[in-house]
Design a protein around this motif. Structure first.
Motif, PDB file in Angstrom:
ATOM      1  N   PRO B 242       0.847  -1.190   0.000  1.00 34.15           N
ATOM      2  CA  PRO B 242       0.000   0.000   0.000  1.00 34.15           C
ATOM      3  C   PRO B 242       0.883   1.240   0.000  1.00 34.15           C
ATOM      4  O   PRO B 242       2.005   1.217   0.485  1.00 34.15           O
ATOM      5  N   SER B 243       0.400   2.309  -0.539  1.00 28.39           N
ATOM      6  CA  SER B 243       1.186   3.546  -0.426  1.00 28.39           C
ATOM      7  C   SER B 243       1.084   4.003   1.022  1.00 28.39           C
ATOM      8  O   SER B 243       0.050   3.882   1.666  1.00 28.39           O
ATOM      9  N   LEU B 244       2.190   4.485   1.529  1.00 27.06           N
ATOM     10  CA  LEU B 244       2.287   4.828   2.940  1.00 27.06           C
ATOM     11  C   LEU B 244       1.414   6.055   3.237  1.00 27.06           C
ATOM     12  O   LEU B 244       1.393   7.016   2.485  1.00 27.06           O
ATOM     13  N   ASP B 245       0.696   5.997   4.351  1.00 28.16           N
ATOM     14  CA  ASP B 245      -0.185   7.096   4.752  1.00 28.16           C
ATOM     15  C   ASP B 245       0.616   8.075   5.612  1.00 28.16           C
ATOM     16  O   ASP B 245       0.892   7.796   6.773  1.00 28.16           O
ATOM     17  N   VAL B 246       1.000   9.195   5.017  1.00 25.32           N
ATOM     18  CA  VAL B 246       1.876  10.145   5.706  1.00 25.32           C
ATOM     19  C   VAL B 246       1.235  11.534   5.748  1.00 25.32           C
ATOM     20  O   VAL B 246       0.815  12.047   4.719  1.00 25.32           O
ATOM     21  N   VAL B 247       1.174  12.109   6.928  1.00 24.83           N
ATOM     22  CA  VAL B 247       0.871  13.539   7.052  1.00 24.83           C
ATOM     23  C   VAL B 247       2.208  14.244   7.231  1.00 24.83           C
ATOM     24  O   VAL B 247       2.918  13.998   8.211  1.00 24.83           O
ATOM     25  N   CYS B 248       2.562  15.081   6.266  1.00 27.20           N
ATOM     26  CA  CYS B 248       3.836  15.803   6.303  1.00 27.20           C
ATOM     27  C   CYS B 248       3.569  17.251   6.691  1.00 27.20           C
ATOM     28  O   CYS B 248       2.893  17.987   5.972  1.00 27.20           O
ATOM     29  N   LEU B 249       4.091  17.669   7.840  1.00 23.77           N
ATOM     30  CA  LEU B 249       3.757  19.010   8.349  1.00 23.77           C
ATOM     31  C   LEU B 249       4.270  20.124   7.442  1.00 23.77           C
ATOM     32  O   LEU B 249       3.668  21.180   7.344  1.00 23.77           O
ATOM     33  N   GLN B 250       5.409  19.881   6.766  1.00 22.83           N
ATOM     34  CA  GLN B 250       5.972  20.926   5.901  1.00 22.83           C
ATOM     35  C   GLN B 250       5.321  20.975   4.529  1.00 22.83           C
ATOM     36  O   GLN B 250       5.692  21.820   3.695  1.00 22.83           O
ATOM     37  N   SER B 251       4.362  20.088   4.294  1.00 24.12           N
ATOM     38  CA  SER B 251       3.687  20.092   2.994  1.00 24.12           C
ATOM     39  C   SER B 251       3.102  21.469   2.701  1.00 24.12           C
ATOM     40  O   SER B 251       2.571  22.143   3.587  1.00 24.12           O
ATOM     41  N   GLU B 252       3.177  21.872   1.445  1.00 22.32           N
ATOM     42  CA  GLU B 252       2.690  23.208   1.066  1.00 22.32           C
ATOM     43  C   GLU B 252       1.181  23.325   1.248  1.00 22.32           C
ATOM     44  O   GLU B 252       0.636  24.437   1.229  1.00 22.32           O
ATOM     45  N   ASN B 253       0.506  22.189   1.391  1.00 20.48           N
ATOM     46  CA  ASN B 253      -0.946  22.231   1.592  1.00 20.48           C
ATOM     47  C   ASN B 253      -1.333  22.849   2.929  1.00 20.48           C
ATOM     48  O   ASN B 253      -2.460  23.296   3.089  1.00 20.48           O
ATOM     49  N   HIS B 254      -0.409  22.790   3.881  1.00 22.82           N
ATOM     50  CA  HIS B 254      -0.794  23.227   5.222  1.00 22.82           C
ATOM     51  C   HIS B 254      -0.611  24.726   5.380  1.00 22.82           C
ATOM     52  O   HIS B 254       0.501  25.247   5.290  1.00 22.82           O
ATOM     53  N   VAL B 255      -1.701  25.410   5.606  1.00 21.44           N
ATOM     54  CA  VAL B 255      -1.657  26.828   5.935  1.00 21.44           C
ATOM     55  C   VAL B 255      -2.247  26.959   7.331  1.00 21.44           C
ATOM     56  O   VAL B 255      -3.426  26.694   7.556  1.00 21.44           O
ATOM     57  N   GLY B 256      -1.403  27.294   8.275  1.00 18.27           N
ATOM     58  CA  GLY B 256      -1.859  27.429   9.665  1.00 18.27           C
ATOM     59  C   GLY B 256      -1.794  26.109  10.401  1.00 18.27           C
ATOM     60  O   GLY B 256      -1.869  25.014   9.824  1.00 18.27           O
ATOM     61  N   PHE B 257      -1.654  26.229  11.709  1.00 10.14           N
ATOM     62  CA  PHE B 257      -1.461  25.074  12.582  1.00 10.14           C
ATOM     63  C   PHE B 257      -2.651  24.118  12.529  1.00 10.14           C
ATOM     64  O   PHE B 257      -2.489  22.901  12.470  1.00 10.14           O
ATOM     65  N   MET B 258      -3.879  24.658  12.538  1.00  9.42           N
ATOM     66  CA  MET B 258      -5.030  23.766  12.615  1.00  9.42           C
ATOM     67  C   MET B 258      -5.173  22.921  11.357  1.00  9.42           C
ATOM     68  O   MET B 258      -5.781  21.854  11.392  1.00  9.42           O
ATOM     69  N   SER B 259      -4.597  23.376  10.268  1.00  6.96           N
ATOM     70  CA  SER B 259      -4.612  22.572   9.048  1.00  6.96           C
ATOM     71  C   SER B 259      -3.818  21.276   9.257  1.00  6.96           C
ATOM     72  O   SER B 259      -4.175  20.213   8.746  1.00  6.96           O
ATOM     73  N   MET B 260      -2.740  21.360  10.028  1.00  7.60           N
ATOM     74  CA  MET B 260      -1.959  20.144  10.334  1.00  7.60           C
ATOM     75  C   MET B 260      -2.777  19.207  11.232  1.00  7.60           C
ATOM     76  O   MET B 260      -2.819  17.991  11.008  1.00  7.60           O
ATOM     77  N   ILE B 261      -3.404  19.802  12.237  1.00  6.91           N
ATOM     78  CA  ILE B 261      -4.194  18.991  13.173  1.00  6.91           C
ATOM     79  C   ILE B 261      -5.360  18.336  12.431  1.00  6.91           C
ATOM     80  O   ILE B 261      -5.638  17.135  12.600  1.00  6.91           O
ATOM     81  N   ASP B 262      -6.023  19.115  11.584  1.00  4.37           N
ATOM     82  CA  ASP B 262      -7.143  18.555  10.821  1.00  4.37           C
ATOM     83  C   ASP B 262      -6.675  17.389   9.953  1.00  4.37           C
ATOM     84  O   ASP B 262      -7.354  16.367   9.852  1.00  4.37           O
ATOM     85  N   ALA B 263      -5.536  17.548   9.313  1.00  2.00           N
ATOM     86  CA  ALA B 263      -5.039  16.484   8.428  1.00  2.00           C
ATOM     87  C   ALA B 263      -4.759  15.205   9.225  1.00  2.00           C
ATOM     88  O   ALA B 263      -5.068  14.092   8.771  1.00  2.00           O
ATOM     89  N   ILE B 264      -4.206  15.354  10.410  1.00  2.00           N
ATOM     90  CA  ILE B 264      -3.922  14.168  11.234  1.00  2.00           C
ATOM     91  C   ILE B 264      -5.237  13.522  11.669  1.00  2.00           C
ATOM     92  O   ILE B 264      -5.393  12.292  11.621  1.00  2.00           O
ATOM     93  N   MET B 265      -6.212  14.356  12.031  1.00  2.00           N
ATOM     94  CA  MET B 265      -7.495  13.793  12.483  1.00  2.00           C
ATOM     95  C   MET B 265      -8.230  13.108  11.342  1.00  2.00           C
ATOM     96  O   MET B 265      -8.857  12.053  11.526  1.00  2.00           O
ATOM     97  N   GLN B 266      -8.153  13.688  10.159  1.00  2.00           N
ATOM     98  CA  GLN B 266      -8.803  13.041   9.007  1.00  2.00           C
ATOM     99  C   GLN B 266      -8.166  11.694   8.702  1.00  2.00           C
ATOM    100  O   GLN B 266      -8.858  10.712   8.433  1.00  2.00           O
ATOM    101  N   ALA B 267      -6.848  11.647   8.751  1.00  2.00           N
ATOM    102  CA  ALA B 267      -6.177  10.360   8.522  1.00  2.00           C
ATOM    103  C   ALA B 267      -6.568   9.378   9.619  1.00  2.00           C
ATOM    104  O   ALA B 267      -6.820   8.195   9.353  1.00  2.00           O
ATOM    105  N   ALA B 268      -6.657   9.863  10.844  1.00  2.00           N
ATOM    106  CA  ALA B 268      -6.983   8.978  11.970  1.00  2.00           C
ATOM    107  C   ALA B 268      -8.361   8.344  11.785  1.00  2.00           C
ATOM    108  O   ALA B 268      -8.551   7.159  12.080  1.00  2.00           O
ATOM    109  N   VAL B 269      -9.333   9.118  11.292  1.00  2.00           N
ATOM    110  CA  VAL B 269     -10.691   8.589  11.137  1.00  2.00           C
ATOM    111  C   VAL B 269     -10.689   7.326  10.268  1.00  2.00           C
ATOM    112  O   VAL B 269     -11.311   6.318  10.615  1.00  2.00           O
ATOM    113  N   LEU B 270      -9.959   7.379   9.155  1.00  2.00           N
ATOM    114  CA  LEU B 270      -9.935   6.226   8.254  1.00  2.00           C
ATOM    115  C   LEU B 270      -9.413   4.975   8.963  1.00  2.00           C
ATOM    116  O   LEU B 270      -9.951   3.879   8.804  1.00  2.00           O
ATOM    117  N   HIS B 271      -8.366   5.155   9.748  1.00  2.00           N
ATOM    118  CA  HIS B 271      -7.793   4.003  10.452  1.00  2.00           C
ATOM    119  C   HIS B 271      -8.676   3.573  11.621  1.00  2.00           C
ATOM    120  O   HIS B 271      -8.811   2.381  11.893  1.00  2.00           O
TER     121      HIS B 271
END
Ligand code: CA
Ligand code: CA
Ligand code: CA
Ligand code: CA
Ligand code: CA
Lengths: 529, 529
Positions: B242-271
């Motif tokens: 499987p392709s590895l499920d990675v939340v990368c904090l330095q990703s250009e997608n993240h604008v603002g701290f809560m965007s990082m937290i949201d991304a981690i929570m969204q990934a968590a829901v799937l698992h």
């Protein structure tokens, strides 16, 4: 996104340099023409180097007026000068260095700057008012976590002047070769962290009982507080040799888990009462003990944020404060710049001694200083540790270097100090806390959410792009220097003023706002068992 | 309190021993008379040794039928034989060892024992159903802590079958010599911990972006799940790469701290959804992967708790399970016992290789195996590492040793395994988690509140006094053996049955009840930078 329509901008650090870095967001495409007529041959990412002239095979490629490498083949002007085209110079030997040769003109003292701080019995000044629970060993971490949660929920609301309660947890204390020669480093680090000015001298210890690092070994009689009689405020209470306040979990008094928790909470109340009675008072900016470091560096670190830190370092030294720069592997290649700036031959020799010790430490593990650079550094344009070091060392500004600290030692003097630590963000921060740091400045190019529970951390972005995206994590945007919107001096002064605000508790850093806390990470060069 | 009125009791481990330990709570006073007529000359604390006969200067003092030291002067019968009266024997050399010489009679298989576990796609079985968030580097720890608190508060209540969410935080990942030869140990440890059976193969990673330990290096393609096709349940979904499920904090997608937290929570829901769909099923006791260790040992460790563990180890091996014993410095002095019990010469040679590596590791730090013992060990009656080792090694029972694991390696076989680790409780536990441990047994004499978030820990007290005082921290009281109230076999069977209850989730351990969690502590013999 390639900014084709904007004017191509490059940044050269010194007139003698034959490379410069591309400043434009998104980098530049082949064919881009600089103001001086130079035409790009390759696509060059932001922060990466362009050859300003033809660089024949073997040419010394100079940045910061230092050879950061030698061309491995002919490199035409306008080419991308990346790490694979460079042979890294050998490490500068530690013999024949210039010793205390530079006598910088005395700088005017900077007077009249103050902040509101917590004056301690030993003369030090805290910028925060924190109850720290010292632990002798990792064994007690779960119990201390449990107690800290209870203290936060049940006790802290009753003591509104206390900012926080922190368990000083770590992985040391047992299962380690505590009599090995190098064990002095982690032991004194833990000892000196408990005495950090932000904890107000209110030392309380949670011990297991059977651990190698016994409380008396961690904090032998006389170690708290280390009273400097000259600085004791009139009427201040001074206990030169108080009996150590220890909750020992294995004590026969404890029957049941809650008895341990109750004992910790009872001890905490006594210290919280004393901490809660503290008040901020106006003190000179000379009471700042600032640790500077960088992490997640890129080619802009040495162009924007770190020079601004260097400017601010000079302001702090002029104001009579203490400033520590560290990160041995990141200054090793600039050792000659450091020894020449030493105030005395003794200071220069102490630096050489620390570097030699670290060279040997790395060699025992079959690596050398080049193990420092990261994938992110290279992606950010830093070709090797020499280039990274030249950009890192500028955090030290231009003041004379007046002292050297071994890892974990406590700082006892003012001025610019070389505090020898690994470059690891956490180990460096932990060792600077042990030295007595009451304010931390951290520059980053790639971005890191670094923070400490023990001390405010001011984070400085090297690029505007990062500062925009991480708008609620970065405290200062030094990228404005590359954008042409601010000078190094502008950002340096901004930093200086922000430091006084943060030190006074009038402003919180973003790391404090979100309560982002990294672990204390000890430097233990000795074996585990 | 000295128990003068009770019958003096001593415990001798072997007929050839010339010392025994005093069993009485509080120890014994001079003049106390044992049943065999021996009269005490000294006051002897509980757990400490009494000379059973006159021991002239130079006599080998035997316990466990092994010389634990040589008398430094004449020691009359009835005297206290403490560490200052003994010269420690030299370490057993690693040459000329008996290799696979002992052929224990085949033990009857133990059939019909089962527990309720979570069967994974790779064939392994979990005892808990935990969402683990893998981290590549300490830099992300503050952000992951923040996200974990949010997940616990907001998501976990929606997924009632999931036991917990755990951030796999550690101090590795950057600021380390990642290309040093020894770096393989921390890297494979982190990799294999993410694959622990209690995490159900639901690997999610939080990465910073610029760290040395890149996600692809931590978990290269193909590493999750390591599917053993033979064990895939009918209809089970198998993703080999499987392709590895990675939340990368330095990703250009993240604008603002809560965007990082949201991304981690969204990934968590799937698992969490996948984990929540899991159900316990009845599996053979052979699916247990048990790590045994001791910490805070005393002289009773080798008399009560560890022999009971050894008995239980034999039961587990007969039931077809995997049992790991570890703690290199605590078995080093019994290497001949281990090599002789190896099933093949290869297994014996692998043990010798691991011990030799560790000898050299300690020597580099200018220490040896004697760095292991603690003040608490000695207070508890253990004179030196030889005596401690003889009491520690009995946890391995009497079964043949069928395999050897290097530090951080993943276990792939059944039976009794020597998993080479330091004796440090946290490092040993962390390495056993990496090996795939789904149940942990921990014996303690002095007492420790040790616990892990990743796996249940059954704690066994060596003395009834400890079990009484720590009644809500100790899961089993092996002190009943010294009290004459239970046999080693009784406590061994009790342990075996409790393991099946805990593994099935029908019982929680005390460490789980209080949520006492120690840190993951990596074994990194390579330098930091
Ligand atoms: Ca740095
Ligand atoms: Ca750093
Ligand atoms: Ca042990
Ligand atoms: Ca242990
Ligand atoms: Ca924590």
């Amino acid at each position: 996104m390639i900014a084709e329509t904007r004017q191509p901008i490059s940044i050269r650090m010194h007139d003698a340099d034959n490379v410069a870095i591309v400043a434009n967001d998104g980098g530049l495409l082949p064919g881009a023409v600089f103001a001086d007529g130079l035409v790009l041959v390759d696509r060059i990412p932001q922060g990466h180097k362009v050859a300003l002239v033809d660089l024949p095979h073997g040419t010394a490629v100079r940045r910061y007026n230092v050879p950061i490498g030698y061309a491995l083949k002919d490199i035409p002007a306008g080419s991308w000068v990346h790490e694979r085209l460079l042979e890294m110079p050998a490490a500068r030997g530690l013999e024949g260095l210039p010793i205390a040769t530079v006598k910088p003109p005395a700088q005017d003292p900077l007077e009249g700057y103050t902040f509101e701080g917590y004056r301690n019995a030993d003369g030090s000044v805290g910028t925060r008012n924190i109850l720290a629970i010292t632990t002798t060993v990792q064994c007690v971490a779960g119990v201390v976590d449990f107690a800290v949660q209870r203290i936060k929920a049940e006790l802290l609301p009753k003591f509104p002047n206390v900012d926080d309660v922190v368990g000083l947890e770590h992985t040391y204390g047992c299962g380690v070769a505590i009599d090995a020669p190098d064990a002095i480093i982690p032991i004194r680090t833990l000892r000196n962290i408990s005495l950090n000015p932000n904890f107000g001298g209110e030392v309380m210890v949670v011990s297991l009982g059977c651990e190698k690092l016994q409380p008396e070994r961690l904090l032998p009689p006389g170690s708290i507080p280390i009273v400097d009689q000259r600085d004791v405020p009139a009427g201040g209470e001074v206990q030169v040799d108080p009996s150590l306040d220890v909750v020992c979990l294995q004590s026969e008094n404890h029957v049941g888990f809650m008895s341990m928790i109750d004992a910790i909470m009872q001890a905490a109340v006594l210290h919280l009462e004393k901490l809660d009675a503290r008040r901020r008072e106006t003190v000179s900016a000379s009471e700042l003990v600032v640790g500077v470091q960088c992490g997640g560096s890129d080619a802009f670190s040495g162009v924007t944020a770190n020079p601004a830190v260097g400017f601010c370092t000079d302001l702090l030294v002029r104001a009579g404060a203490s400033v520590m720069f560290s990160e041995t592997t990141e200054v090793r290649d600039g050792i000659d710049q450091l020894t020449s700036r030493a105030t005395t031959p003794e200071v220069a020799q102490a630096m050489i001694r620390e570097m030699a010790w670290y060279d040997a430490y790395l060699q025992k593990g079959l690596v050398d200083r080049s193990a420092n650079t990261t994938p992110g550094n290279k992606k950010g344009g830093l070709s090797n540790i020499v280039e990274k070091a030249m950009g890192s060392i500028v955090k030290s500004g231009s003041s004379p270097i007046s002292g050297v600290l071994g890892p974990g030692e406590k700082l006892k003097q003012k001025g610019l100090i070389y505090a020898a630590t690994p470059a690891s963000d956490f180990i460096c921060g932990t060792l600077q806390l042990a030295a007595g740091m009451n304010l931390h400045v951290f520059t980053t190019g790639r971005g890191t959410p670094y923070g400490l529970a023990e001390c405010p951390v001011i984070k400085v972005a090297t690029r505007s792009d990062l500062a925009r995206r991480w708008h609620d994590l970065m405290d200062i945007n030094a990228g404005r220097i590359a954008d042409g919107e601010a000078s190094i001096a502008d950002v340096g002064w901004e930093m200086f003023h922000l430091m006084l605000e943060v030190a006074s508790g009038r402003k919180k850093t973003w790391a404090e706002h979100w309560k982002l806390h990294n672990a204390l990470v000890l430097f233990n060069p000795a074996p585990v068992t």
